[in-house]
Scaffold this motif. Sequence first.
Motif, PDB file in Angstrom:
ATOM      1  N   UNK A  28     -25.759  40.045 -14.332  1.00  0.00           N
ATOM      2  CA  UNK A  28     -24.627  40.348 -13.451  1.00  0.00           C
ATOM      3  C   UNK A  28     -24.488  41.811 -13.085  1.00  0.00           C
ATOM      4  N   UNK A  29     -25.315  42.681 -13.679  1.00  0.00           N
ATOM      5  CA  UNK A  29     -25.255  44.111 -13.369  1.00  0.00           C
ATOM      6  C   UNK A  29     -26.123  44.434 -12.159  1.00  0.00           C
ATOM      7  N   UNK A  30     -25.815  45.569 -11.510  1.00  0.00           N
ATOM      8  CA  UNK A  30     -26.573  46.018 -10.350  1.00  0.00           C
ATOM      9  C   UNK A  30     -27.214  47.373 -10.633  1.00  0.00           C
ATOM     10  N   UNK A  31     -28.378  47.599 -10.048  1.00  0.00           N
ATOM     11  CA  UNK A  31     -29.021  48.911 -10.136  1.00  0.00           C
ATOM     12  C   UNK A  31     -28.490  49.760  -8.980  1.00  0.00           C
ATOM     13  N   UNK A  32     -27.544  50.638  -9.278  1.00  0.00           N
ATOM     14  CA  UNK A  32     -26.982  51.546  -8.283  1.00  0.00           C
ATOM     15  C   UNK A  32     -27.091  52.974  -8.796  1.00  0.00           C
ATOM     16  N   UNK A  33     -26.906  53.936  -7.901  1.00  0.00           N
ATOM     17  CA  UNK A  33     -27.003  55.344  -8.297  1.00  0.00           C
ATOM     18  C   UNK A  33     -25.943  55.681  -9.341  1.00  0.00           C
ATOM     19  N   UNK A  34     -24.724  55.163  -9.139  1.00  0.00           N
ATOM     20  CA  UNK A  34     -23.645  55.449 -10.091  1.00  0.00           C
ATOM     21  C   UNK A  34     -23.943  54.853 -11.464  1.00  0.00           C
TER      22      UNK A  34
ATOM     23  N   UNK B 110     -24.453  56.788 -15.036  1.00  0.00           N
ATOM     24  CA  UNK B 110     -23.719  56.418 -16.244  1.00  0.00           C
ATOM     25  C   UNK B 110     -24.661  56.174 -17.415  1.00  0.00           C
ATOM     26  N   UNK B 111     -25.796  55.492 -17.111  1.00  0.00           N
ATOM     27  CA  UNK B 111     -26.781  55.210 -18.159  1.00  0.00           C
ATOM     28  C   UNK B 111     -27.344  56.497 -18.739  1.00  0.00           C
ATOM     29  N   UNK B 112     -27.719  57.444 -17.860  1.00  0.00           N
ATOM     30  CA  UNK B 112     -28.281  58.706 -18.331  1.00  0.00           C
ATOM     31  C   UNK B 112     -27.247  59.519 -19.114  1.00  0.00           C
ATOM     32  N   UNK B 113     -25.977  59.461 -18.670  1.00  0.00           N
ATOM     33  CA  UNK B 113     -24.937  60.202 -19.397  1.00  0.00           C
ATOM     34  C   UNK B 113     -24.726  59.614 -20.793  1.00  0.00           C
ATOM     35  N   UNK B 114     -24.783  58.269 -20.897  1.00  0.00           N
ATOM     36  CA  UNK B 114     -24.647  57.618 -22.212  1.00  0.00           C
ATOM     37  C   UNK B 114     -25.801  58.000 -23.125  1.00  0.00           C
ATOM     38  N   UNK B 115     -27.040  57.977 -22.557  1.00  0.00           N
ATOM     39  CA  UNK B 115     -28.215  58.322 -23.360  1.00  0.00           C
ATOM     40  C   UNK B 115     -28.156  59.763 -23.831  1.00  0.00           C
ATOM     41  N   UNK B 116     -27.735  60.669 -22.944  1.00  0.00           N
ATOM     42  CA  UNK B 116     -27.653  62.085 -23.328  1.00  0.00           C
ATOM     43  C   UNK B 116     -26.567  62.297 -24.363  1.00  0.00           C
TER      44      UNK B 116
END
Length: 293
Positions: free
Chosen positions: A268-274, A278-284
Amino acid sequence: MDWFYIQGILILSGINLLAVLGLSLLTGFTGLFSFGHAGFMAIGGYITAMMTVNFGIPFIPALLIGGLSASLISLIIGKLTLNLKGDYFCIATLGFGEAIRLILDNIQYFGGARGWAGIPMKTNLMNVAIINIIGIIILVNIIKSRHGRNMKAIREEEMASQIVGINVFKYKLTSLAISAAYAGVAGGMLAHYLGFLQPRMFQLIKSTELTIIVIFGGLGSISGSIIGALTLTALPEMLRTFSQWRLVVYGAAVIFIMISRPQGLMGGYEITISNIKKLFSRLSRRKSETGAD
């Protein structure tokens, strides 16, 4: 593996993707399961071929006519079947798909069961890519609109949607019509890629394949439909080294992913820029927290 072979896989993936995008709107976003989309592909394929071969209409306008024809037929089918609940609608669409195949088997104008050869091969990677991009943009805008939100509300809770004033039947019919138009255009592209049409190409197994791709990618995810179509169209070709066992391995791979991730690849998730940000901010953030520890 040469470029001509890879190009063929990409074209078939793009054709499947367009039909899957339409089915994703109906199944993933509106909550209606259909096993009759091979029938809509057949209608689009034969009408498009008739326009180009018998009436000399250019390819793109003929594709639009094929998609519109499938959509108009879906309106008739929808008015008769959309009041059915649960599995009954699914069974009705299954019967429709098989009925279309059997009717085409007996129409000699289209070659009957022997098939129709000599269709001009107009489909190429460029027009498949452009049509898919247009199809994705249209679908994204539909989903983001008020109409798309109403469709998702129907998927989540039909009774509550009706209580708050959403015309459930109207939105189901609209979803089916748009979905059939996508499938019709996909059928037209398939006809003009292979240069040949035969009713057996649109058996129940084709409808089942499209439904599996939607579920595999993740219900309610356009990104999942794209990934699913590309993966499951290319996978049987990548498994050709297994010879007659390749479809067994293909089926086992699909079952394994369904068991290990029942919500589909994207869930149900989409690959979008936002979402990527968010993914990169969580990983960092996790990395910094681990470093602090």
